[in-house]
Design an enzyme around this catalytic site. Structure first.
Site, PDB file in Angstrom:
ATOM      1  N   LYS A   1      24.475 -12.788  31.776  1.00 42.75           N
ATOM      2  CA  LYS A   1      25.145 -13.636  30.779  1.00 42.75           C
ATOM      3  C   LYS A   1      26.162 -12.820  29.965  1.00 42.75           C
ATOM      4  O   LYS A   1      27.307 -13.238  29.788  1.00 42.75           O
ATOM      5  CB  LYS A   1      24.108 -14.264  29.827  1.00 42.75           C
ATOM      6  CG  LYS A   1      23.033 -15.093  30.543  1.00 42.75           C
ATOM      7  CD  LYS A   1      22.061 -15.725  29.564  1.00 42.75           C
ATOM      8  CE  LYS A   1      21.249 -14.736  28.740  1.00 42.75           C
ATOM      9  NZ  LYS A   1      20.320 -13.892  29.527  1.00 42.75           N
TER      10      LYS A   1
ATOM     11  N   ARG B   1      17.670 -21.004  22.981  1.00 44.04           N
ATOM     12  CA  ARG B   1      16.540 -20.516  23.772  1.00 44.04           C
ATOM     13  C   ARG B   1      15.314 -21.411  23.638  1.00 44.04           C
ATOM     14  O   ARG B   1      14.293 -21.143  24.291  1.00 44.04           O
ATOM     15  CB  ARG B   1      16.159 -19.113  23.290  1.00 44.04           C
ATOM     16  CG  ARG B   1      16.664 -17.970  24.179  1.00 44.04           C
ATOM     17  CD  ARG B   1      16.263 -16.696  23.504  1.00 44.04           C
ATOM     18  NE  ARG B   1      16.175 -15.536  24.313  1.00 44.04           N
ATOM     19  CZ  ARG B   1      17.125 -14.597  24.415  1.00 44.04           C
ATOM     20  NH1 ARG B   1      18.281 -14.752  23.821  1.00 44.04           N
ATOM     21  NH2 ARG B   1      16.890 -13.513  25.125  1.00 44.04           N
TER      22      ARG B   1
ATOM     23  N   ARG C   1      20.248  -0.923  32.837  1.00 45.16           N
ATOM     24  CA  ARG C   1      21.341  -1.392  31.976  1.00 45.16           C
ATOM     25  C   ARG C   1      21.670  -0.390  30.858  1.00 45.16           C
ATOM     26  O   ARG C   1      20.785   0.159  30.227  1.00 45.16           O
ATOM     27  CB  ARG C   1      20.931  -2.728  31.346  1.00 45.16           C
ATOM     28  CG  ARG C   1      21.852  -3.168  30.217  1.00 45.16           C
ATOM     29  CD  ARG C   1      21.731  -4.623  29.923  1.00 45.16           C
ATOM     30  NE  ARG C   1      20.457  -5.035  29.380  1.00 45.16           N
ATOM     31  CZ  ARG C   1      20.130  -6.298  29.114  1.00 45.16           C
ATOM     32  NH1 ARG C   1      20.990  -7.261  29.370  1.00 45.16           N
ATOM     33  NH2 ARG C   1      18.965  -6.601  28.614  1.00 45.16           N
TER      34      ARG C   1
ATOM     35  N   ARG D   1      18.906  -0.202  25.372  1.00 44.02           N
ATOM     36  CA  ARG D   1      18.120  -1.005  24.432  1.00 44.02           C
ATOM     37  C   ARG D   1      16.649  -0.613  24.444  1.00 44.02           C
ATOM     38  O   ARG D   1      16.085  -0.331  25.503  1.00 44.02           O
ATOM     39  CB  ARG D   1      18.246  -2.490  24.799  1.00 44.02           C
ATOM     40  CG  ARG D   1      19.575  -3.054  24.370  1.00 44.02           C
ATOM     41  CD  ARG D   1      19.853  -4.403  24.952  1.00 44.02           C
ATOM     42  NE  ARG D   1      18.762  -5.359  24.848  1.00 44.02           N
ATOM     43  CZ  ARG D   1      18.861  -6.626  25.204  1.00 44.02           C
ATOM     44  NH1 ARG D   1      20.013  -7.084  25.677  1.00 44.02           N
ATOM     45  NH2 ARG D   1      17.838  -7.443  25.093  1.00 44.02           N
TER      46      ARG D   1
ATOM     47  N   ARG E   1       9.317 -10.650  28.566  1.00 39.22           N
ATOM     48  CA  ARG E   1      10.473 -11.501  28.234  1.00 39.22           C
ATOM     49  C   ARG E   1      10.669 -12.581  29.293  1.00 39.22           C
ATOM     50  O   ARG E   1      11.088 -13.703  28.978  1.00 39.22           O
ATOM     51  CB  ARG E   1      11.733 -10.634  28.091  1.00 39.22           C
ATOM     52  CG  ARG E   1      11.765  -9.924  26.732  1.00 39.22           C
ATOM     53  CD  ARG E   1      12.589  -8.654  26.736  1.00 39.22           C
ATOM     54  NE  ARG E   1      13.982  -8.844  26.977  1.00 39.22           N
ATOM     55  CZ  ARG E   1      14.814  -7.871  27.378  1.00 39.22           C
ATOM     56  NH1 ARG E   1      14.356  -6.651  27.587  1.00 39.22           N
ATOM     57  NH2 ARG E   1      16.074  -8.118  27.550  1.00 39.22           N
TER      58      ARG E   1
END
Ligand code: ADP
Ligand code: AMP
Length: 216
Positions: A13, A88, A127, A161, A172
């Site tokens: 996203k 969400r 990431r 992160r 998650r």
């Protein structure tokens, strides 16, 4: 035009939202980025959100809607928004409909990005982002052209992160399936849901989203 990129963590996203900003002059609104900025600033919202984010749960609708409401009142966002990581929950989706209706706008398209769970874990584990401009990268799938230098701004500091570890990613995903996946139905019923194969290469996904936006 207001669009929502809907998909699990790691679906791409943020990557696609930034490309839409560059390609179509839209504005990315990432509630995750806004919360991380609040955590970094040590604000009251940041202090409340940090522990929730670290364990992969959702921050309360009340806090999120206050943050989004504030951002939506700023003038640079009037022409159109790419919502990334918001809404969400069904309550957030209903509140967004209300916020847009109040300014004579609507959600023009929801793009569901479909990616398999094991691919999501691989993506999130590799990431990292440029500390200066926020451009996202991946250790194997999307490396800077010149090692250690951001393609976009030339920055040389990168961050990972705190919640991008395998354990939290799996939590998650569970939270996504339970609390966010029902939004697929919510938007399907309204007739503005589109799906793309998020497993494809970044450029292929960008082209698929482009075709959807050109068609509405
Ligand atoms: P999200 O914002 O949905 O959590 P990101 O855009 O941050 O996801 O993407 C997660 C990771 O996967 C990043 O490291 C990014 O570089 C990489 N990535 C994004 N899209 C793709 C893709 N289509 N194929 C392979 N890797 C991708
Ligand atoms: P993201 O950057 O979208 O992966 O979000 C990181 C974390 O921020 C999530 O795991 C949640 O804890 C929190 N968060 C971001 N957006 C929302 C939202 N719309 N509602 C609730 N929590 C959110």
């Amino acid at each position: 035009m207001n669009i929502i990129l809907l998909g699990p963590p790691g679906a791409g996203k943020g990557t696609q939202a930034k490309l839409l900003e560059q390609g179509r002059g839209m504005k990315q609104l990432s509630t995750g980025d806004m919360l991380r900025a609040a955590v970094a600033a040590g604000s009251e919202i940041g202090l409340k959100a940090k522990a929730i984010m670290d364990r992969g749960d959702l921050v309360s609708d009340e806090v999120i809607l206050a943050v989004v409401g504030e951002r939506m009142s700023q003038p640079d966002i009037k022409a159109g928004v790419v919502f990334d990581g918001f809404p969400r929950t069904p309550a957030q989706a209903e509140a967004l409909d209300g916020m847009l209706a109040a300014r004579g706008q609507k959600v023009d398209a929801v793009v569901e990005m479909k990616v398999e769970d094991e691919e999501l874990v691989k993506r999130i584990s590799g990431r990292f982002t440029c500390a200066a401009c926020g451009k996202g990268y991946h250790d194997s799938f999307d490396k800077p052209k010149k090692d250690g230098i951001c393609d976009v701004c030339g920055g040389s500091k990168f961050i990972r992160r705190a919640d991008d570890n395998e354990k939290t990613v799996r939590d998650r995903l569970t939270v996504y399936n339970k609390q966010t996946a029902p939004l697929v139905n919510y938007y399907a019923k309204r007739g503005n849901l589109h799906s793309v194969d998020g497993m494809a290469d970044i450029k292929v996904v960008t082209a698929s989203i482009g075709r959807i936006l050109d068609g509405i």
